[in-house]
Design a protein around this motif. Structure first.
Motif, short mmCIF file in Angstrom:
data_model
loop_
_atom_site.label_atom_id
_atom_site.label_comp_id
_atom_site.label_asym_id
_atom_site.label_seq_id
_atom_site.Cartn_x
_atom_site.Cartn_y
_atom_site.Cartn_z
N THR A 36 -28.35 57.06 0.54
CA THR A 36 -28.65 57.89 1.70
C THR A 36 -28.45 59.36 1.32
O THR A 36 -28.28 59.67 0.15
CB THR A 36 -27.74 57.49 2.89
N GLY A 37 -28.47 60.24 2.30
CA GLY A 37 -28.35 61.67 2.01
C GLY A 37 -29.73 62.31 2.02
O GLY A 37 -30.74 61.65 2.27
N THR A 38 -29.76 63.59 1.71
CA THR A 38 -31.02 64.33 1.75
C THR A 38 -31.89 63.99 0.55
O THR A 38 -33.12 63.94 0.64
CB THR A 38 -30.71 65.84 1.74
N THR A 39 -31.24 63.72 -0.59
CA THR A 39 -31.97 63.54 -1.84
C THR A 39 -33.04 62.44 -1.81
O THR A 39 -34.15 62.68 -2.28
CB THR A 39 -30.97 63.29 -2.99
N PRO A 40 -32.76 61.24 -1.30
CA PRO A 40 -33.78 60.20 -1.41
C PRO A 40 -34.92 60.30 -0.42
O PRO A 40 -35.92 59.59 -0.56
CB PRO A 40 -33.00 58.89 -1.19
N GLY A 131 -27.79 59.54 -5.67
CA GLY A 131 -27.72 60.99 -5.61
C GLY A 131 -26.39 61.34 -6.24
O GLY A 131 -25.64 60.47 -6.69
N ILE A 132 -26.08 62.63 -6.28
CA ILE A 132 -24.77 63.03 -6.79
C ILE A 132 -24.20 64.07 -5.83
O ILE A 132 -24.93 64.95 -5.36
CB ILE A 132 -24.88 63.52 -8.25
N GLY A 133 -22.92 63.95 -5.52
CA GLY A 133 -22.29 64.96 -4.66
C GLY A 133 -22.05 66.23 -5.46
O GLY A 133 -21.98 66.20 -6.69
N HIS A 137 -19.35 63.14 -7.00
CA HIS A 137 -19.17 61.76 -6.51
C HIS A 137 -20.47 60.96 -6.63
O HIS A 137 -21.57 61.52 -6.66
CB HIS A 137 -18.59 61.72 -5.09
N ARG A 166 -23.46 69.54 7.88
CA ARG A 166 -24.74 70.11 8.31
C ARG A 166 -25.52 69.14 9.19
O ARG A 166 -26.40 69.55 9.94
CB ARG A 166 -25.58 70.54 7.09
N LYS A 201 -26.10 71.57 -7.12
CA LYS A 201 -25.77 70.37 -7.90
C LYS A 201 -25.61 70.68 -9.39
O LYS A 201 -25.33 69.78 -10.17
CB LYS A 201 -26.86 69.30 -7.72
P1 PGA Z 1 -27.29 64.70 -0.68
O1 PGA Z 1 -26.01 63.84 -1.04
O2 PGA Z 1 -28.45 63.92 -1.15
O3 PGA Z 1 -27.27 64.82 0.81
O4 PGA Z 1 -27.15 66.00 -1.39
C1 PGA Z 1 -25.92 63.26 -2.30
C2 PGA Z 1 -24.60 62.54 -2.42
O5 PGA Z 1 -23.63 62.95 -1.78
O6 PGA Z 1 -24.55 61.54 -3.16
#
Ligand code: PGA
Length: 240
Positions: A36-40, A131-133, A137, A166, A201
């Protein structure tokens, strides 16, 4: 680790989505690890479009999501259960009984953990999307999570809560805890695809690819996996 850098996000997401379509056409029964998140989101948009054009089917797919907030009802607009249905599952021909997400709304966390661990033991993921934080993470495995963890409950890093605020009305509304697939379970996938875009990132991407393998940066463990492909844009690649 294979690393592909793209001039534009459009090219990046076109490439990743074509790859998924090709793989699904070869093997319609893939177990997909989803994120999940914005990336996918742009990837899911392209997969929906391809499905609508008859280029791909998800009928035989089983989906396993990485994580879920603790304490949000399934129909809360920021729950990952809601996100996945809204962004992908409701728009494709996947059997929703084959879509699995850790149960963040089960007050019995021990049972929720065990159930997901067992599910992942029974179903090896073919392609895990990550994704990557900005703190490095993966899933909600925050810095200093031991590499041998299985599905577990985590206290979210303050940076993660701020990054994710956000999407909520205020920081106070962001849950403090989550349930996440563990690092050892992520590493058990046959193949891993990581997507990262944007300059926020760049440090995490640098540490994932070039840094020491360390529990301080969970994504650095991916250097030990035999089949990882990283798709990044120029901004995320700017420290490499
Ligand atoms: P993001 O989050 O796609 O919303 O940037 C990625 C993640 O936290 O793994």
């Amino acid at each position: 680790m294979k690393v592909h850098v793209f001039d534009t996000k459009e090219k990046l997401y076109d490439e990743v989505s074509n790859y998924y379509i090709e793989r699904l056409n070869k093997n319609p029964n893939l177990n997909l690890g989803l994120a999940t998140g914005t990336t996918p989101i742009p990837l899911y948009d392209r997969l929906i479009e391809a499905y609508k054009k008859g280029l791909v089917s998800f009928k035989g797919v089983k989906a396993f999501n990485l994580d879920e907030y603790l304490g949000l009802e399934k129909n809360h607009h920021q729950s990952y259960y809601y996100f996945m249905r809204n962004q992908l599952f409701n728009h494709i021909d996947i059997n929703q009984n084959n879509c699995f997400i850790p149960s963040g709304d089960n007050p019995d966390h021990e049972t929720a953990k065990k159930e997901y661990q067992e599910l992942l033991k029974q179903n090896q993921v073919d392609i895990q999307l990550l994704g990557i934080g900005s703190n490095g993470h993966i899933g909600f495995n925050e810095p200093n999570t031991p590499f041998d963890t299985k599905t577990h409950v985590v206290k979210l890093d303050e940076k993660t809560r701020i990054d994710n605020s956000r999407l909520f009305n205020s920081l106070d509304e962001v849950p403090t805890h989550a349930i996440t697939m563990g690092i050892s379970e992520i590493m058990n996938a046959k193949e891993i695809i990581v997507i990262a875009t944007g300059s926020n990132k760049k440090d995490a991407v640098y540490e994932m690819i070039k840094g020491n393998i360390s529990e301080n940066v969970p994504a650095s463990v991916l250097q030990r996996h035999p089949n990882v492909t990283v798709y990044i844009d120029k901004d995320a690649a700017s420290r490499l």
